[in-house]
Design a protein around this motif. Structure first.
Motif, PDB file in Angstrom:
ATOM      1  N   THR A 121       0.806  -1.227   0.000  1.00 27.00           N
ATOM      2  CA  THR A 121       0.000   0.000   0.000  1.00 27.00           C
ATOM      3  C   THR A 121       0.836   1.273   0.000  1.00 27.00           C
ATOM      4  N   SER A 122       2.053   1.215   0.505  1.00 24.84           N
ATOM      5  CA  SER A 122       2.869   2.430   0.595  1.00 24.84           C
ATOM      6  C   SER A 122       3.276   2.980  -0.769  1.00 24.84           C
ATOM      7  N   VAL A 123       3.326   2.141  -1.793  1.00 29.62           N
ATOM      8  CA  VAL A 123       3.728   2.597  -3.130  1.00 29.62           C
ATOM      9  C   VAL A 123       2.671   2.316  -4.190  1.00 29.62           C
ATOM     10  N   ARG A 124       1.520   1.844  -3.762  1.00 27.89           N
ATOM     11  CA  ARG A 124       0.490   1.465  -4.730  1.00 27.89           C
ATOM     12  C   ARG A 124       0.009   2.658  -5.548  1.00 27.89           C
ATOM     13  N   ASP A 125      -0.087   3.847  -4.947  1.00 30.84           N
ATOM     14  CA  ASP A 125      -0.542   5.027  -5.702  1.00 30.84           C
ATOM     15  C   ASP A 125       0.425   5.369  -6.829  1.00 30.84           C
ATOM     16  N   LEU A 126       1.725   5.365  -6.524  1.00 29.74           N
ATOM     17  CA  LEU A 126       2.714   5.663  -7.555  1.00 29.74           C
ATOM     18  C   LEU A 126       2.678   4.597  -8.658  1.00 29.74           C
ATOM     19  N   CYS A 127       2.550   3.337  -8.275  1.00 32.44           N
ATOM     20  CA  CYS A 127       2.426   2.266  -9.277  1.00 32.44           C
ATOM     21  C   CYS A 127       1.178   2.476 -10.117  1.00 32.44           C
ATOM     22  N   GLY A 128       0.099   2.912  -9.481  1.00 34.55           N
ATOM     23  CA  GLY A 128      -1.141   3.169 -10.208  1.00 34.55           C
ATOM     24  C   GLY A 128      -0.976   4.261 -11.253  1.00 34.55           C
ATOM     25  N   MET A 129      -0.218   5.310 -10.901  1.00 31.65           N
ATOM     26  CA  MET A 129       0.039   6.376 -11.875  1.00 31.65           C
ATOM     27  C   MET A 129       0.840   5.846 -13.062  1.00 31.65           C
ATOM     28  N   LEU A 130       1.800   4.963 -12.801  1.00 34.60           N
ATOM     29  CA  LEU A 130       2.568   4.363 -13.890  1.00 34.60           C
ATOM     30  C   LEU A 130       1.691   3.461 -14.761  1.00 34.60           C
ATOM     31  N   VAL A 131       0.743   2.765 -14.139  1.00 30.78           N
ATOM     32  CA  VAL A 131      -0.187   1.939 -14.914  1.00 30.78           C
ATOM     33  C   VAL A 131      -1.006   2.814 -15.854  1.00 30.78           C
ATOM     34  N   LEU A 132      -1.545   3.923 -15.332  1.00 27.92           N
ATOM     35  CA  LEU A 132      -2.336   4.826 -16.172  1.00 27.92           C
ATOM     36  C   LEU A 132      -1.495   5.386 -17.315  1.00 27.92           C
ATOM     37  N   ALA A 133      -0.261   5.769 -17.005  1.00 28.61           N
ATOM     38  CA  ALA A 133       0.614   6.302 -18.053  1.00 28.61           C
ATOM     39  C   ALA A 133       0.963   5.233 -19.080  1.00 28.61           C
ATOM     40  N   SER A 134       1.179   4.006 -18.620  1.00 28.97           N
ATOM     41  CA  SER A 134       1.561   2.934 -19.550  1.00 28.97           C
ATOM     42  C   SER A 134       0.431   2.601 -20.514  1.00 28.97           C
ATOM     43  N   ALA A 135      -0.803   2.813 -20.085  1.00 26.99           N
ATOM     44  CA  ALA A 135      -1.944   2.538 -20.963  1.00 26.99           C
ATOM     45  C   ALA A 135      -1.980   3.500 -22.153  1.00 26.99           C
ATOM     46  N   GLN A 136      -1.292   4.628 -22.043  1.00 25.78           N
ATOM     47  CA  GLN A 136      -1.269   5.626 -23.115  1.00 25.78           C
ATOM     48  C   GLN A 136      -0.148   5.386 -24.127  1.00 25.78           C
TER      49      GLN A 136
END
Length: 133
Positions: free
Chosen positions: A88-103
């Protein structure tokens, strides 16, 4: 002087697993680092290392069209795997990378995107190291 060596904790005493080159009764400071990470933590760490290595190779070989295509195809699934393994401590940052990778699309991917992913991965690495000191 800093010297790192493996020890085992037995019956209230830290016992070195190999000979230590120190005078008898030397005063020392001990920093305990628990090497017993769970499987998910080890898998996250390996996925982070693999993804960083992959993005670094893509950056170094960016002029090769095949490298750009493979980067565009692999980045999203690899980042999603990292997100699933993250705590959970880094899940938000990983989530942002997931959103960026989808682009990322093979026909429009550029070196700036690769460098942005490397920056995000460096932030994740720093967070992991700070958390596991």
């Amino acid at each position: 002087m800093v010297n790192t060596f493996p020890v085992v904790y037995e019956h209230g005493v830290l016992r070195p697993l190999k000979p230590v080159n120190l005078p008898e009764s030397s005063p020392l400071q001990v920093r305990v680092i628990d090497d017993t990470f769970d499987d998910q933590t080890l898998s996250y760490r390996q996925a982070l290392v693999d993804l960083h290595r992959f993005a670094t190779l893509a950056e170094q070989n960016w002029t090769n069209p095949l490298v750009r295509e493979v980067f565009a195809q692999r980045i999203e699934p690899d980042v999603r795997k990292l997100w699933r393994l993250a705590d959970t401590s880094v899940r938000d940052l990983c989530g942002m990378l997931v959103l960026a990778s989808a682009q990322v699309q093979p026909e429009t991917v550029n070196i700036i995107q690769v460098q942005a992913f490397l920056l995000g991965l460096n932030l994740l690495e720093t967070a992991w190291l700070n958390q596991n000191r």
